[in-house]
Design a protein around this motif. Structure first.
Motif, PDB file in Angstrom:
ATOM      1  N   GLN A  25     -50.309   9.526  70.685  1.00  0.00           N
ATOM      2  CA  GLN A  25     -49.163  10.412  70.844  1.00  0.00           C
ATOM      3  C   GLN A  25     -48.337   9.897  72.015  1.00  0.00           C
ATOM      4  O   GLN A  25     -48.886   9.520  73.052  1.00  0.00           O
ATOM      5  N   VAL A  26     -47.013   9.883  71.843  1.00  0.00           N
ATOM      6  CA  VAL A  26     -46.110   9.440  72.903  1.00  0.00           C
ATOM      7  C   VAL A  26     -45.968  10.579  73.904  1.00  0.00           C
ATOM      8  O   VAL A  26     -45.698  11.720  73.524  1.00  0.00           O
ATOM      9  N   LYS A  30     -37.921   8.777  74.678  1.00  0.00           N
ATOM     10  CA  LYS A  30     -37.095   9.414  73.647  1.00  0.00           C
ATOM     11  C   LYS A  30     -37.910   9.922  72.462  1.00  0.00           C
ATOM     12  O   LYS A  30     -37.475  10.824  71.758  1.00  0.00           O
ATOM     13  N   ASP A  31     -39.083   9.361  72.233  1.00  0.00           N
ATOM     14  CA  ASP A  31     -39.938   9.776  71.118  1.00  0.00           C
ATOM     15  C   ASP A  31     -41.100  10.660  71.574  1.00  0.00           C
ATOM     16  O   ASP A  31     -42.132  10.737  70.906  1.00  0.00           O
ATOM     17  N   LYS A  32     -40.935  11.350  72.693  1.00  0.00           N
ATOM     18  CA  LYS A  32     -41.996  12.183  73.260  1.00  0.00           C
ATOM     19  C   LYS A  32     -42.483  13.218  72.243  1.00  0.00           C
ATOM     20  O   LYS A  32     -41.688  13.883  71.588  1.00  0.00           O
ATOM     21  N   LYS A  34     -44.173  12.578  69.448  1.00  0.00           N
ATOM     22  CA  LYS A  34     -44.435  11.990  68.132  1.00  0.00           C
ATOM     23  C   LYS A  34     -45.782  11.273  68.136  1.00  0.00           C
ATOM     24  O   LYS A  34     -46.227  10.773  69.163  1.00  0.00           O
ATOM     25  N   ILE A  53     -42.436   4.558  65.731  1.00  0.00           N
ATOM     26  CA  ILE A  53     -42.024   4.971  67.075  1.00  0.00           C
ATOM     27  C   ILE A  53     -41.199   3.855  67.716  1.00  0.00           C
ATOM     28  O   ILE A  53     -41.466   2.679  67.507  1.00  0.00           O
ATOM     29  N   ASN A  54     -40.206   4.240  68.521  1.00  0.00           N
ATOM     30  CA  ASN A  54     -39.340   3.310  69.254  1.00  0.00           C
ATOM     31  C   ASN A  54     -38.641   2.341  68.300  1.00  0.00           C
ATOM     32  O   ASN A  54     -38.642   1.137  68.497  1.00  0.00           O
ATOM     33  N   GLN A  55     -38.028   2.903  67.261  1.00  0.00           N
ATOM     34  CA  GLN A  55     -37.334   2.077  66.276  1.00  0.00           C
ATOM     35  C   GLN A  55     -35.926   1.748  66.757  1.00  0.00           C
ATOM     36  O   GLN A  55     -35.252   2.580  67.351  1.00  0.00           O
ATOM     37  N   GLU A  75     -39.731  -1.518  64.620  1.00  0.00           N
ATOM     38  CA  GLU A  75     -40.418  -0.908  65.754  1.00  0.00           C
ATOM     39  C   GLU A  75     -40.498  -1.915  66.900  1.00  0.00           C
ATOM     40  O   GLU A  75     -40.737  -3.094  66.672  1.00  0.00           O
TER      41      GLU A  75
END
Length: 118
Positions: A25-26, A30-32, A34, A53-55, A75
């Protein structure tokens, strides 16, 4: 200060508790919040590549005549400190501890739940 590794051209390899195939889990960025599966670990950079994540988008020019350009999403790696291993059973993120089992082998388990990972 980390020593420079002559063969890789970067700092020494960092011991990571996160491995390929783990669900993480992040916890920041910005993807916190997910979750996703680790596709690849980069121990020389202390980064992990997580599915979905982080795309980022990349505009690709046509390489041959008659081909059209396109937009690809890909990604990119996250720093390992920005993710925590996620328990799918308990639905909670936790730190990892490494302990020696009764038979003498090293195992990983979640600190919050005590769930074995390996």
């Amino acid at each position: 200060m980390a020593a420079i590794n002559k063969t890789k051209g970067s700092a020494d390899r960092i011991k990571m508790k996160i491995r390929k195939g783990d669900t993480v889990q992040v916890i920041s960025g910005k993807d916190k919040g997910k979750t996703g599966e680790v596709l690849k670990t980069l121990p020389y950079e202390n980064r992990v590549l997580v599915q979905g994540i982080n795309q980022r988008t990349k505009h690709v020019k046509p390489s041959q005549e008659g081909e059209t350009g396109r937009i690809e999403t890909k990604e990119f790696p996250l720093h390992a400190s920005n993710v925590m291993i996620y328990s799918t059973k308990e639905k909670v993120a936790s730190k990892v501890e490494i302990f020696v089992d009764k038979d003498g082998s090293k195992k990983r388990r979640l600190k919050k739940t005590g769930e074995l990972i390996d």
